[in-house]
Design an enzyme around this catalytic site. Structure first.
Site, PDB file in Angstrom:
ATOM      1  N   TYR A 259     -14.179   2.466  -6.431  1.00  0.00           N
ATOM      2  CA  TYR A 259     -13.799   3.742  -7.411  1.00  0.00           C
ATOM      3  C   TYR A 259     -12.635   3.040  -8.237  1.00  0.00           C
ATOM      4  O   TYR A 259     -12.057   1.934  -8.152  1.00  0.00           O
ATOM      5  CB  TYR A 259     -13.360   4.676  -6.617  1.00  0.00           C
ATOM      6  CG  TYR A 259     -11.999   4.736  -5.999  1.00  0.00           C
ATOM      7  CD1 TYR A 259     -11.787   4.018  -4.838  1.00  0.00           C
ATOM      8  CD2 TYR A 259     -10.688   5.616  -6.616  1.00  0.00           C
ATOM      9  CE1 TYR A 259     -10.575   3.913  -4.275  1.00  0.00           C
ATOM     10  CE2 TYR A 259      -9.668   5.154  -5.853  1.00  0.00           C
ATOM     11  CZ  TYR A 259      -9.314   4.536  -4.600  1.00  0.00           C
ATOM     12  OH  TYR A 259      -8.212   4.381  -4.039  1.00  0.00           O
TER      13      TYR A 259
ATOM     14  N   LYS B 280     -11.297  -2.444  -4.416  1.00  0.00           N
ATOM     15  CA  LYS B 280     -10.921  -0.816  -4.417  1.00  0.00           C
ATOM     16  C   LYS B 280     -11.990   0.000  -4.081  1.00  0.00           C
ATOM     17  O   LYS B 280     -12.848   0.696  -4.714  1.00  0.00           O
ATOM     18  CB  LYS B 280     -10.447  -0.350  -5.721  1.00  0.00           C
ATOM     19  CG  LYS B 280      -9.559   0.928  -5.851  1.00  0.00           C
ATOM     20  CD  LYS B 280      -8.979   1.027  -7.122  1.00  0.00           C
ATOM     21  CE  LYS B 280      -8.151   2.369  -7.472  1.00  0.00           C
ATOM     22  NZ  LYS B 280      -7.326   2.522  -6.495  1.00  0.00           N
TER      23      LYS B 280
ATOM     24  N   GLU C 170       2.107  -2.411   0.611  1.00  0.00           N
ATOM     25  CA  GLU C 170       2.145  -1.604  -0.524  1.00  0.00           C
ATOM     26  C   GLU C 170       1.923  -0.066   0.038  1.00  0.00           C
ATOM     27  O   GLU C 170       1.879   0.182   1.075  1.00  0.00           O
ATOM     28  CB  GLU C 170       0.654  -1.912  -1.405  1.00  0.00           C
ATOM     29  CG  GLU C 170      -0.466  -1.776  -0.671  1.00  0.00           C
ATOM     30  CD  GLU C 170      -1.809  -2.091  -1.436  1.00  0.00           C
ATOM     31  OE1 GLU C 170      -1.710  -1.796  -2.697  1.00  0.00           O
ATOM     32  OE2 GLU C 170      -2.647  -2.352  -0.858  1.00  0.00           O
TER      33      GLU C 170
ATOM     34  N   LEU D 129      -3.936  -4.267  -3.100  1.00  0.00           N
ATOM     35  CA  LEU D 129      -4.730  -3.846  -4.171  1.00  0.00           C
ATOM     36  C   LEU D 129      -3.798  -4.523  -5.623  1.00  0.00           C
ATOM     37  O   LEU D 129      -2.655  -4.146  -5.683  1.00  0.00           O
ATOM     38  CB  LEU D 129      -4.910  -2.504  -4.508  1.00  0.00           C
ATOM     39  CG  LEU D 129      -5.836  -2.126  -5.396  1.00  0.00           C
ATOM     40  CD1 LEU D 129      -7.247  -2.259  -5.324  1.00  0.00           C
ATOM     41  CD2 LEU D 129      -5.512  -0.746  -6.045  1.00  0.00           C
TER      42      LEU D 129
HETATM   43  N1  PDD Z   1      -4.630   4.404  -6.194  1.00  0.00           N
HETATM   44  N2  PDD Z   1      -2.525   0.424  -4.110  1.00  0.00           N
HETATM   45  C1  PDD Z   1      -3.281   1.306  -3.485  1.00  0.00           C
HETATM   46  C2  PDD Z   1      -3.863   1.138  -2.066  1.00  0.00           C
HETATM   47  C3  PDD Z   1      -4.150   2.007  -4.524  1.00  0.00           C
HETATM   48  O1  PDD Z   1      -4.851   3.083  -3.848  1.00  0.00           O
HETATM   49  C4  PDD Z   1      -3.768   2.257  -5.823  1.00  0.00           C
HETATM   50  C5  PDD Z   1      -4.044   3.174  -6.780  1.00  0.00           C
HETATM   51  C6  PDD Z   1      -2.506   1.197  -6.328  1.00  0.00           C
HETATM   52  C7  PDD Z   1      -1.991   1.180  -7.561  1.00  0.00           C
HETATM   53  O2  PDD Z   1      -2.917   0.712  -8.358  1.00  0.00           O
HETATM   54  P1  PDD Z   1      -3.304   1.063 -10.039  1.00  0.00           P
HETATM   55  O3  PDD Z   1      -1.975   0.969 -10.654  1.00  0.00           O
HETATM   56  O4  PDD Z   1      -4.299   0.295 -10.490  1.00  0.00           O
HETATM   57  O5  PDD Z   1      -3.580   2.595 -10.137  1.00  0.00           O
HETATM   58  C8  PDD Z   1      -2.030   0.464  -5.271  1.00  0.00           C
HETATM   59  C9  PDD Z   1      -5.176   5.483  -7.019  1.00  0.00           C
HETATM   60  C10 PDD Z   1      -4.489   5.783  -8.117  1.00  0.00           C
HETATM   61  C11 PDD Z   1      -5.802   6.526  -6.193  1.00  0.00           C
HETATM   62  O6  PDD Z   1      -6.371   6.098  -5.086  1.00  0.00           O
HETATM   63  O7  PDD Z   1      -5.888   7.478  -6.400  1.00  0.00           O
END
Ligand code: PDD
Length: 287
Positions: free
Chosen positions: A33, A149, A182, A207
């Site tokens: 996703y 992801k 993270e 991620l």
């Molecule tokens: N999550 N780390 C994890 C485990 C994440 O699921 C996310 C993003 C990030 C930040 O990534 P980005 O800057 O590309 O959004 C880091 C999304 C927003 C979610 O699961 O809803």
């Protein structure tokens, strides 16, 4: 949630949207996703999210369901139909529908595609940012490919629930060496006790956050240094500031780690400045 969802080729009313019971995303978590922030009805950080989507799919040998150009049209149409200006767009792409079997299905199974859109109240999120949020720490218990992801988010969901039950909005995973990896849905940053901006490098099992990369770009242009090095919860507690980044949180100040105040226990100037800089950049480059 928006009124319309896109499911495998058509827009349907959100309440009527469904996937097949043998969708591999549903049964096996065999899907990836992306989440885009929406600013003024446009997709933030488009290149970073499309590139990561293609990479996640490639690592799992799932085909891109359509070209990037066609997908962009679908995503924009989803935003338009839902009349959302400020919000989030969720895209899920999975290996498709096939009788349950762990190994990949034989033959050409079309990937499943789902898109939903939701509105965000920016005034409320700005108020939340101005107050700062709390995070907890929890032992890392995810698989070794957090760079992909995937929708396999059970450890993240459990960690978030634990955070919620302790009045926090995020949980930071801590690896066997005692370093923060993270957050459950965000990347973690501090301004350490010496005043250095720090966030973990992406060779680690985390991620590769798109918001993180855009912010690094902005910082480079501003001539600000960043130390891409892991930190411990103790360093975060002793830090001047802390914050998280992600499509949902943007840049969100953290004022407490495991009930321990960070710095003076109030939102610091760096986190707020970076939030403003990130949002300005994301608004200016959204498509
Ligand atoms: N999550 N780390 C994890 C485990 C994440 O699921 C996310 C993003 C990030 C930040 O990534 P980005 O800057 O590309 O959004 C880091 C999304 C927003 C979610 O699961 O809803």
């Amino acid at each position: 949630m928006g009124r319309y969802a896109y499911v495998n080729g058509s827009f349907v009313r959100h309440g009527d949207a469904s996937v097949h019971i043998e969708d591999r995303g549903y049964q096996l978590g065999d899907a990836v996703y992306e989440v885009w922030a929406l600013f003024d009805g446009k997709l933030a950080d488009p290149e970073g999210h499309f590139a990561r989507l293609e990479r996640s799919l490639g690592e799992l040998r799932i085909a891109m369901p359509m070209t990037r150009a066609a997908l962009t049209i679908v995503l924009r149409e989803a935003v338009r139909r839902n009349r959302v200006r400020e919000g989030l767009l969720y895209l899920q792409v999975g290996r498709g529908v096939a009788p349950r079997n762990h190994a990949f299905p034989d033959g050409d199974v079309p990937p499943s595609v789902v898109v939903t859109v939701s509105a965000v109240d920016r005034a409320a999120t700005e108020a939340k940012a101005a107050k700062g949020v709390a995070v907890i720490t929890t032992p890392e218990n995810r698989w070794g490919r957090c760079d992909i992801k995937t929708v396999g988010l059970l450890p993240n969901a459990l960690a978030k629930q634990a955070a919620k039950e302790r009045g926090a909005v995020e949980a930071w995973f801590v690896d066997d060496l005692g370093f923060v990896t993270e957050g459950a849905s965000s990347n973690a940053w501090i301004v350490d006790a010496e005043g250095r901006l720090r966030t973990r490098d992406t060779n680690a099992n985390i991620l590769r956050g798109v918001t993180r990369f855009t912010l690094l770009d902005v910082l480079r242009e501003e001539g600000m240094e960043v130390d891409e090095r892991p930190f411990t919860p103790a360093e975060a507690k002793a830090a001047k500031e802390a914050f998280i980044t992600g499509a949902g949180s943007l840049v969100l100040p953290v004022i407490k780690v495991d009930d321990h105040p960070v710095g003076d226990g109030v939102v610091g100037p760096m986190a707020m400045k970076l939030r403003r800089l990130y949002i300005e950049r994301a608004r200016a480059t959204a498509i």
